[in-house]
Design a protein around this motif. Structure first.
Motif, short mmCIF file in Angstrom:
data_model
loop_
_atom_site.label_atom_id
_atom_site.label_comp_id
_atom_site.label_asym_id
_atom_site.label_seq_id
_atom_site.Cartn_x
_atom_site.Cartn_y
_atom_site.Cartn_z
N THR A 176 0.82 -1.22 0.00
CA THR A 176 0.00 0.00 0.00
C THR A 176 0.84 1.26 0.00
O THR A 176 0.33 2.34 -0.32
N ALA A 193 1.25 3.96 -7.18
CA ALA A 193 0.33 3.30 -8.11
C ALA A 193 0.66 3.63 -9.56
O ALA A 193 0.26 2.90 -10.47
N PRO A 224 5.00 -0.18 -11.44
CA PRO A 224 3.78 -0.52 -10.69
C PRO A 224 2.70 -1.20 -11.52
O PRO A 224 1.85 -1.91 -10.99
N ARG A 275 5.96 -5.44 -9.42
CA ARG A 275 5.51 -4.97 -8.11
C ARG A 275 5.77 -6.03 -7.03
O ARG A 275 6.17 -5.71 -5.91
#
Length: 303
Positions: free
Chosen positions: A124, A128, A150, A156
């Motif tokens: 998190t 992004a 990402p 990722r």
């Protein structure tokens, strides 16, 4: 004033005769009446008190054992740059100090191993959009550093694994957006000797993918001479001023290197402030007198 003065140029066991770029400094010091020699920093047989001055140069194997390196720095009576500078500068969290002082730096997310973050929590915290970089706060020469995408699930996942491995090993990790101008313009490295900007070089991009084991001390760099702009010199000076304020010193450092990249709007920003053992790229100084300038600054500190 320098007759019989002894100066050690601290290096590592892989480069017992110094890096090639630093070797002219020995001759420059000898020409000024100084007994100068390369000495391996972790050689237990060395009596560091026998030297009038110890100048840190190619001690490039310290990052995997920083505590030992700091203990060594604390034990050396006359060290430049000083142990206090080295302690502060060998942990990249110094970038927080620069940012708080208003110096433009790359936005950074800091991951603390004491928080025991889950892989989901690490996930998190990653961007992004746009490529990003994961690296430890204690490293040198792009070791343990990787570039990730990402939008790729595989990339990722590798980034999460990379950050998690750093945290499990007790190391702080940092996540930064990859500055795309590095691919076209590289990094600009500004060298300062005794507080004065002497020359600059352009460094090509090093990061092309995930973190991989690096052979040797560091990844090879491709350098070319470069003339820094007024804006770049101004940002570099602001970074050095912020460092001096944080360290509580008004005296210029013997040497410093400020590495800059460029924002999309053309603004220079600091990627690293190198005050410990930076390559000074003396061979790329425009007038070929970089070694002499550094030797003069060392001699002045012996007076």
């Amino acid at each position: 004033m320098t007759s019989n003065a002894r100066v050690a140029l601290a290096t590592c066991s892989v480069l017992p005769d110094l890096d090639a770029d630093d070797r002219p400094l020995v001759d420059a010091l000898v020409a000024r009446g100084v007994d100068a020699a390369a000495v391996v920093w972790d050689d237990p047989s060395v009596d560091w008190s026998a030297f009038d001055l110890v100048v840190v140069r190619s001690t490039w194997d310290y990052s995997a054992r920083r505590d030992q390196f700091l203990a060594w720095a604390d034990s050396v009576p006359h060290l430049l740059n000083s142990a206090d500078v080295i302690r502060w500068n060998t942990d990249k969290r110094y970038l927080r100090v620069l940012e708080e002082a208003g110096v433009p730096v790359i936005p950074t997310i800091w991951l603390d191993p004491e928080r025991h973050l889950s892989k989901r929590a690490i996930h998190t915290r990653m961007p992004a959009f746009g490529d990003f970089v994961v690296k430890p706060v204690v490293s040198a020469g792009a070791k343990d550093t990787g570039r990730y995408q990402p939008i790729s699930a595989e990339s990722r996942a590798l980034a999460i694994m990379h950050a998690n491995e750093l945290l499990i090993s007790g190391r702080w990790a940092m996540i930064q957006p990859y500055v795309t101008s590095v691919d076209t313009a590289g990094e600009t490295c500004l060298v300062f000797v005794d507080g004065e900007h002497t020359h600059a070089v352009r460094k090509n991009a090093l990061l092309t993918g995930p973190s991989r084991p690096t052979q040797g001390l560091y990844q090879e760099e491709v350098m070319t001479p470069f003339e820094a702009s007024e804006a770049q010199v101004e940002v570099a000076r602001r970074a050095l001023d912020a460092a001096a304020k944080e360290l509580g010193t008004s005296e210029p450092l013997l040497y410093a290197r400020v590495d800059l990249v460029t924002r999309d709007d053309g603004t220079p920003m600091v990627i690293e402030l190198e005050l410990t053992e930076p390559s000074l790229w003396m061979q790329f100084s425009g007038d070929a007198k970089a070694a002499e300038r550094l030797a003069d600054a060392i001699v002045a500190r012996l007076a």
